[in-house]
Design an enzyme around this catalytic site. Sequence first.
Site, PDB file in Angstrom:
ATOM      1  N   GLU A   1       9.825  16.228  14.751  1.00 60.71           N
ATOM      2  CA  GLU A   1      10.243  16.070  13.363  1.00 60.71           C
ATOM      3  C   GLU A   1       9.414  17.017  12.492  1.00 60.71           C
ATOM      4  OE1 GLU A   1       9.084  12.445  11.306  1.00 60.71           O
ATOM      5  OE2 GLU A   1      11.088  12.310  10.462  1.00 60.71           O
TER       6      GLU A   1
ATOM      7  N   CYS B   1      13.737  11.046   6.424  1.00 62.38           N
ATOM      8  CA  CYS B   1      13.677  10.617   7.823  1.00 62.38           C
ATOM      9  C   CYS B   1      15.017  10.836   8.517  1.00 62.38           C
ATOM     10  CB  CYS B   1      13.294   9.149   7.884  1.00 62.38           C
ATOM     11  SG  CYS B   1      14.359   8.113   6.871  1.00 62.38           S
TER      12      CYS B   1
ATOM     13  N   GLY C   1       3.204   4.299  13.249  1.00 66.99           N
ATOM     14  CA  GLY C   1       3.979   3.091  13.538  1.00 66.99           C
ATOM     15  C   GLY C   1       3.531   2.421  14.836  1.00 66.99           C
TER      16      GLY C   1
ATOM     17  N   LYS D   1       0.850  -1.195   0.000  1.00 65.49           N
ATOM     18  CA  LYS D   1       0.000   0.000   0.000  1.00 65.49           C
ATOM     19  C   LYS D   1       0.877   1.234   0.000  1.00 65.49           C
ATOM     20  CE  LYS D   1      -1.811   2.904   2.701  1.00 65.49           C
ATOM     21  NZ  LYS D   1      -1.760   4.117   1.839  1.00 65.49           N
TER      22      LYS D   1
ATOM     23  N   GLU E   1       9.836   1.339  10.452  1.00 66.47           N
ATOM     24  CA  GLU E   1      10.929   2.307  10.224  1.00 66.47           C
ATOM     25  C   GLU E   1      10.284   3.676  10.328  1.00 66.47           C
ATOM     26  OE1 GLU E   1      13.962   1.216   9.715  1.00 66.47           O
ATOM     27  OE2 GLU E   1      13.489  -0.886   9.367  1.00 66.47           O
TER      28      GLU E   1
ATOM     29  N   THR F   1       6.100   7.951  13.418  1.00 61.49           N
ATOM     30  CA  THR F   1       6.098   7.221  14.692  1.00 61.49           C
ATOM     31  C   THR F   1       4.669   7.077  15.210  1.00 61.49           C
ATOM     32  OG1 THR F   1       8.345   7.897  15.200  1.00 61.49           O
ATOM     33  CG2 THR F   1       6.945   7.334  17.084  1.00 61.49           C
ATOM     34  N   ARG F   2       3.856   8.097  14.979  1.00 61.34           N
ATOM     35  CA  ARG F   2       2.456   8.027  15.443  1.00 61.34           C
ATOM     36  C   ARG F   2       1.741   6.822  14.832  1.00 61.34           C
ATOM     37  NH1 ARG F   2      -2.372   9.306  13.477  1.00 61.34           N
ATOM     38  NH2 ARG F   2      -1.549  10.147  11.531  1.00 61.34           N
TER      39      ARG F   2
HETATM   40  P1  NAD Z   1       2.439   8.399   7.758  1.00 60.10           P
HETATM   41  O1  NAD Z   1       2.722   7.606   8.970  1.00 60.10           O
HETATM   42  O2  NAD Z   1       1.407   9.448   7.824  1.00 60.10           O
HETATM   43  O3  NAD Z   1       2.004   7.432   6.559  1.00 60.10           O
HETATM   44  C1  NAD Z   1       2.812   6.370   6.141  1.00 60.10           C
HETATM   45  C2  NAD Z   1       1.927   5.336   5.479  1.00 60.10           C
HETATM   46  O4  NAD Z   1       1.039   4.822   6.448  1.00 60.10           O
HETATM   47  C3  NAD Z   1       1.067   5.868   4.342  1.00 60.10           C
HETATM   48  O5  NAD Z   1       0.972   4.904   3.320  1.00 60.10           O
HETATM   49  C4  NAD Z   1      -0.281   6.058   5.012  1.00 60.10           C
HETATM   50  O6  NAD Z   1      -1.380   5.980   4.125  1.00 60.10           O
HETATM   51  C5  NAD Z   1      -0.281   4.897   5.972  1.00 60.10           C
HETATM   52  N1  NAD Z   1      -1.181   5.064   7.113  1.00 60.10           N
HETATM   53  C6  NAD Z   1      -1.588   6.219   7.690  1.00 60.10           C
HETATM   54  N2  NAD Z   1      -2.454   5.952   8.691  1.00 60.10           N
HETATM   55  C7  NAD Z   1      -2.581   4.610   8.753  1.00 60.10           C
HETATM   56  C8  NAD Z   1      -3.334   3.739   9.572  1.00 60.10           C
HETATM   57  N3  NAD Z   1      -4.159   4.197  10.536  1.00 60.10           N
HETATM   58  N4  NAD Z   1      -3.213   2.407   9.370  1.00 60.10           N
HETATM   59  C9  NAD Z   1      -2.399   1.920   8.413  1.00 60.10           C
HETATM   60  N5  NAD Z   1      -1.684   2.710   7.585  1.00 60.10           N
HETATM   61  C10 NAD Z   1      -1.769   4.047   7.764  1.00 60.10           C
HETATM   62  O7  NAD Z   1       3.846   8.986   7.293  1.00 60.10           O
HETATM   63  P2  NAD Z   1       4.156   9.891   6.029  1.00 60.10           P
HETATM   64  O8  NAD Z   1       3.720  11.276   6.325  1.00 60.10           O
HETATM   65  O9  NAD Z   1       3.658   9.224   4.809  1.00 60.10           O
HETATM   66  O10 NAD Z   1       5.759   9.804   5.978  1.00 60.10           O
HETATM   67  C11 NAD Z   1       6.580  10.604   6.732  1.00 60.10           C
HETATM   68  C12 NAD Z   1       7.148   9.838   7.900  1.00 60.10           C
HETATM   69  O11 NAD Z   1       7.850   8.679   7.437  1.00 60.10           O
HETATM   70  C13 NAD Z   1       8.170  10.643   8.665  1.00 60.10           C
HETATM   71  O12 NAD Z   1       7.932  10.500  10.042  1.00 60.10           O
HETATM   72  C14 NAD Z   1       9.496   9.997   8.280  1.00 60.10           C
HETATM   73  O13 NAD Z   1      10.517  10.164   9.224  1.00 60.10           O
HETATM   74  C15 NAD Z   1       9.097   8.580   8.117  1.00 60.10           C
HETATM   75  N6  NAD Z   1      10.086   7.843   7.329  1.00 60.10           N
HETATM   76  C16 NAD Z   1      10.917   6.962   7.970  1.00 60.10           C
HETATM   77  C17 NAD Z   1      11.898   6.275   7.264  1.00 60.10           C
HETATM   78  C18 NAD Z   1      12.822   5.285   7.947  1.00 60.10           C
HETATM   79  O14 NAD Z   1      13.448   4.474   7.255  1.00 60.10           O
HETATM   80  N7  NAD Z   1      12.950   5.314   9.260  1.00 60.10           N
HETATM   81  C19 NAD Z   1      12.018   6.484   5.891  1.00 60.10           C
HETATM   82  C20 NAD Z   1      11.154   7.382   5.268  1.00 60.10           C
HETATM   83  C21 NAD Z   1      10.185   8.057   5.994  1.00 60.10           C
END
Ligand code: NAD
Length: 495
Positions: A395, A296, A243, A185, A261, A240-241
């Site tokens: 962040e 990230c 995750g 997804k 991650e 993280t929220r």
């Molecule tokens: P996000 O957590 O909002 O969304 C990430 C994914 O999760 C998206 O596909 C989203 O549709 C999905 N999602 C959102 N709510 C969900 C739920 N309730 N249940 C299941 N899936 C859900 O993050 P974002 O804004 O897309 O990305 C930015 C974040 O990603 C930043 O915090 C960044 O640090 C992190 N990131 C981490 C790494 C790493 O390797 N550590 C790499 C890239 C990005």
Amino acid sequence: MSNSPVLEIPAFDGRALIDGKRTHAKDGTVFDCVSPVDGRVLTQVARCGQADVDAAVVAARTAFEDKRWRGLPPAQRKRVMIRFADLLMQHRDQLALTETLDMGKPVKYARAVDVASASNCIRWYGEAVDKRYDEIAPTPDTALALITQEPVGVVGVIVPWNYPMIMAAWKIAPALAVGNSVVLKPSEKSPLTALRMAELALEAGIPAGVFNVVTGYGPEAGSPLALHMDVDCIAFTGSTRVGKQIHVMAGQSNLKRAWTELGGKSPNIVFADCPDLDRAVEAAVGSIFFNQGESCNAPSRLFVEASIKDQFLEKALKLVPAYAPANPLLPETIMGALVDQIQMNTVLRYIASGKSEGAKLLAGGEQALIDTGGCYVQPTIFDGVTSDMTIAREEIFGPVLSVLSFTDAADVVRQANASVYGLQAAVWTRDLNKAHGVARALRAGTVHVNQYDEDDITVPFGGFKQSGVGRDKSMHAFDKYTETKTTWIRIDSPV
Ligand code: NAD
């Protein structure tokens, strides 16, 4: 938009890809895929929900059980994976253009970094898969114990929008290489390259049903995947929220293994005895503004030893104008658009909080290129930041650098570690003892010494603390997508 290169925007297909076929959401709903470059609607994308996720999981499970992919000899899966990697490179220009239009990054980097890295990752795991051996345990002669690694089954993959192809590749490549089926997804903010990748995987010879893509919003398409009773593993990259919710959903359902991650607030520490101040300045500025700060591992907290801070900042400010946002479709642009209005407004809110909490704005701080209809923010630097300020703790995920200072190694280690995150860190000093001591004391998954940009598929990537669980990249990533099995064989009459 002004200075827009004349180009034909491709017609995008926003349907999901399930069981080898492009498909509308079962209830027919769609959402607009809006380009942050200039606000245009690129296409409509299937708004998948529970029924679509169920169909994708059934397709993935069926493919896993009938062994159409995992039953192939590893050398054959290797050849298909390499063909898949080759196809990405053959479609490099198209994929790069799609990525830029979809999420706003400079096309120069989409082509040189995103497509190339995703392809390299798929090739690397493909090449590795027929070179892995299982183990025989050192047991007595009366029994033989085999320790084998077997694919977990159906792997759900949920990724963010900042490096859509790379984040997907880091997970699907090791998962597919060892024989799993995948349901991916992508982020609702950047779904287009994932769909194209899955088409190219089919063309390469990955059988229908093995690699499925469901598009849609997190709560509607992501949660059903994380909660699914027939998904064996969920691999997530994002905030993280969310995750934390993924781990809860794994526990609430079938105790699927969950790998996360997550976010970062990485400290970049420059001591007065830094061996090359110009290089440190370039790395500090270049790494926070690369990808519009939407990385990230961006070094968003810069700690400069008090005695050289003014000199450092004078040099840094000279580099900032080069990062003025511009049309990301132009080949020379190095700072493009943020992914959407929501992210842009989040970044602008953090800038406002920096100002109101007393940080000193040295550069930027405003929205840019407003009449383009796109989402642009000036490269921004705050000095005089203290560890308690919001912009030092949270962040931002945008082009905003917070500059702090310190007096000695103990002071900076304490400040650097005062974060819920622990993704990456850097230390700049010519003193080997200090470099090693500080690197060991920093609570981070990766520590750079006297550089920030080294990266390679051969090394693990992931974080300590609330930056997540598990590691992408390197041979370690195979562990996430395999079960360890012990098989005891009784040997009745050893000779
Ligand atoms: P996000 O957590 O909002 O969304 C990430 C994914 O999760 C998206 O596909 C989203 O549709 C999905 N999602 C959102 N709510 C969900 C739920 N309730 N249940 C299941 N899936 C859900 O993050 P974002 O804004 O897309 O990305 C930015 C974040 O990603 C930043 O915090 C960044 O640090 C992190 N990131 C981490 C790494 C790493 O390797 N550590 C790499 C890239 C990005």
